[in-house]
Design an enzyme around this catalytic site. Structure first.
Site, short mmCIF file in Angstrom:
data_model
loop_
_atom_site.label_atom_id
_atom_site.label_comp_id
_atom_site.label_asym_id
_atom_site.label_seq_id
_atom_site.Cartn_x
_atom_site.Cartn_y
_atom_site.Cartn_z
N ASP A 37 0.86 -1.18 0.00
CA ASP A 37 0.00 0.00 0.00
C ASP A 37 0.90 1.24 0.00
O ASP A 37 1.26 1.75 1.05
CB ASP A 37 -0.92 -0.03 1.23
N HIS A 38 1.25 1.67 -1.21
CA HIS A 38 2.24 2.75 -1.37
C HIS A 38 1.66 3.93 -2.13
O HIS A 38 0.67 3.79 -2.86
CB HIS A 38 3.46 2.22 -2.14
N SER A 105 4.11 1.01 10.97
CA SER A 105 4.39 2.39 11.37
C SER A 105 4.75 3.29 10.19
O SER A 105 4.91 4.50 10.37
CB SER A 105 5.51 2.43 12.41
N GLY A 106 4.88 2.73 8.99
CA GLY A 106 5.00 3.54 7.79
C GLY A 106 6.41 3.83 7.33
O GLY A 106 7.40 3.55 8.02
N GLU A 107 6.47 4.42 6.13
CA GLU A 107 7.72 4.84 5.51
C GLU A 107 7.58 6.30 5.06
O GLU A 107 6.54 6.69 4.53
CB GLU A 107 8.05 3.99 4.30
N ASN A 110 6.09 7.18 1.50
CA ASN A 110 4.67 7.28 1.20
C ASN A 110 3.94 8.31 2.04
O ASN A 110 2.96 8.91 1.58
CB ASN A 110 4.00 5.91 1.44
N SER A 173 9.89 -4.91 13.69
CA SER A 173 11.31 -4.88 13.36
C SER A 173 12.18 -4.79 14.60
O SER A 173 13.40 -4.85 14.50
CB SER A 173 11.61 -3.69 12.44
N GLY A 174 11.55 -4.64 15.78
CA GLY A 174 12.30 -4.52 17.02
C GLY A 174 11.41 -4.75 18.22
O GLY A 174 10.22 -5.09 18.09
N THR A 191 9.59 -9.04 7.58
CA THR A 191 10.19 -9.24 6.26
C THR A 191 11.57 -9.90 6.35
O THR A 191 12.25 -10.02 5.33
CB THR A 191 10.32 -7.89 5.52
#
Length: 322
Positions: A37-38, A105-107, A110, A173-174, A191
């Site tokens: 979803d980008h 939590s997004g990038e 985007n 990721s953590g 991932t």
């Protein structure tokens, strides 16, 4: 037995093509599907980025069996969580109960498009946790009002609710994201096949819940062509989440990945048509404890041959992994 999924990669194909791809994946026998979803592709050579939710609505009508899932949606910046709840509830109804809502939590790539800057990771995760709580409250039915640290909701209600709300997956990721996933999620998304992530997820309440991984692959009978395509379109994947989440656009990804060589990509991503090579790449996810793995076939124009090969050779081999 691990479940094998198919990824509708919105960065590498247009919406009509993507719907055709998932129809083909259902026909080939994949167990589930996910979609990115980008707003932007990572690299300009990928060339696409249609609106995932419109495409998912079409996919829900074009398919009849294969589950659908966002992998993942950020419910904190480009979308308000109340809107995400409405989108997800509608998809669950359209698909007849086949939808799962994957959240993260997004990038910057985007989310920067709506302005307001890009917050620190700790703030992004706090916003994600608050957003999930709002979405769950709306899934429960009735009017919801909320005044929180990051979001306000004024007398919102979902008028079309499925009998069973979509399960919520949380990307990790953590340690902090694993805590959110274990406490607020129905499943975990990652991932990388890192067993420590799943162990942390379990410590925070994730024991017994599904765990989904994702793996890029590049099928082609010509291995050299597969390596070249993977390098051209997917070298960004070698950058790692701490870097990739911060870069603001395709030009930044191109500059950041300039030192990545084709041989680096070939070492990290299975390329060619050697079934054993692909199975060996999936095995670390199985050994780490993942229950589902979604494959990403690199190259928007190479989906049909991949699906045919997967049905005939790859999926039967992967079914033997336990």
């Amino acid at each position: 037995m691990v479940r094998i999924g198919y990824t509708m990669m919105t960065e590498q194909a247009g919406p009509r093509e993507l719907v055709g791809h998932v129809v083909g994946a259902e026909r080939a026998g994949f167990d589930f599907s996910v979609t990115s979803d980008h707003y932007f592709p990572w690299l300009a050579s990928q060339g696409h980025s249609p609106f995932a939710w419109s495409m998912l609505g079409a996919a829900a009508q074009a398919t009849g069996r294969i589950p659908l899932m966002t992998y993942v949606t950020c419910p904190t910046t480009r979308y308000h969580p109340a809107v995400v709840a409405q989108q997800a509830a509608t998809l669950q109804l359209l698909s007849g109960g086949r939808f799962r809502l994957g959240l993260g939590s997004g990038e910057n790539l985007n989310e920067h498009v709506v302005g307001g800057g890009w917050p620190a990771p700790s703030v992004r995760l706090a916003k994600l946790a608050e957003a999930i709580e709002i979405i769950r409250a709306l899934f429960a039915g009735g009017a919801v009002s909320h005044r929180g640290t990051y979001f306000d909701v004024a007398d919102a209600r979902l008028w079309d609710l499925p009998d069973e709300p979509p399960p919520i997956g949380v990307a990790v990721s953590g340690e902090r994201s694993c805590e959110i996933a274990g406490r607020l999620g129905d499943l975990v998304i990652a991932t990388e096949p890192r067993p420590e992530l799943l162990a942390s997820f379990d410590r925070h309440g994730g024991t017994g819940k599904p765990r989904i991984g994702q793996l890029p692959v590049c099928y082609d009978p010509d291995r050299a062509a597969a390596v070249a395509r993977a390098h051209d379109q997917f070298r960004w994947a070698l950058g790692g989440w701490p870097v990739n989440s911060e870069l603001p656009g395709p030009r930044s990804f191109a500059a950041a990945t300039e030192p990545v060589r084709p041989e680096d990509v070939a070492e990290a991503i299975p390329c060619g048509d050697d079934v054993d090579r692909f199975v060996a790449a999936v095995r670390p996810y199985v050994d780490a404890g993942f229950t589902e793995v979604a494959l990403v076939q690199i190259g928007g124009d190479r989906q049909k041959p991949f699906l045919e090969w997967a049905e005939a050779e790859l999926l039967p081999a992967l079914r033997e992994l336990t």
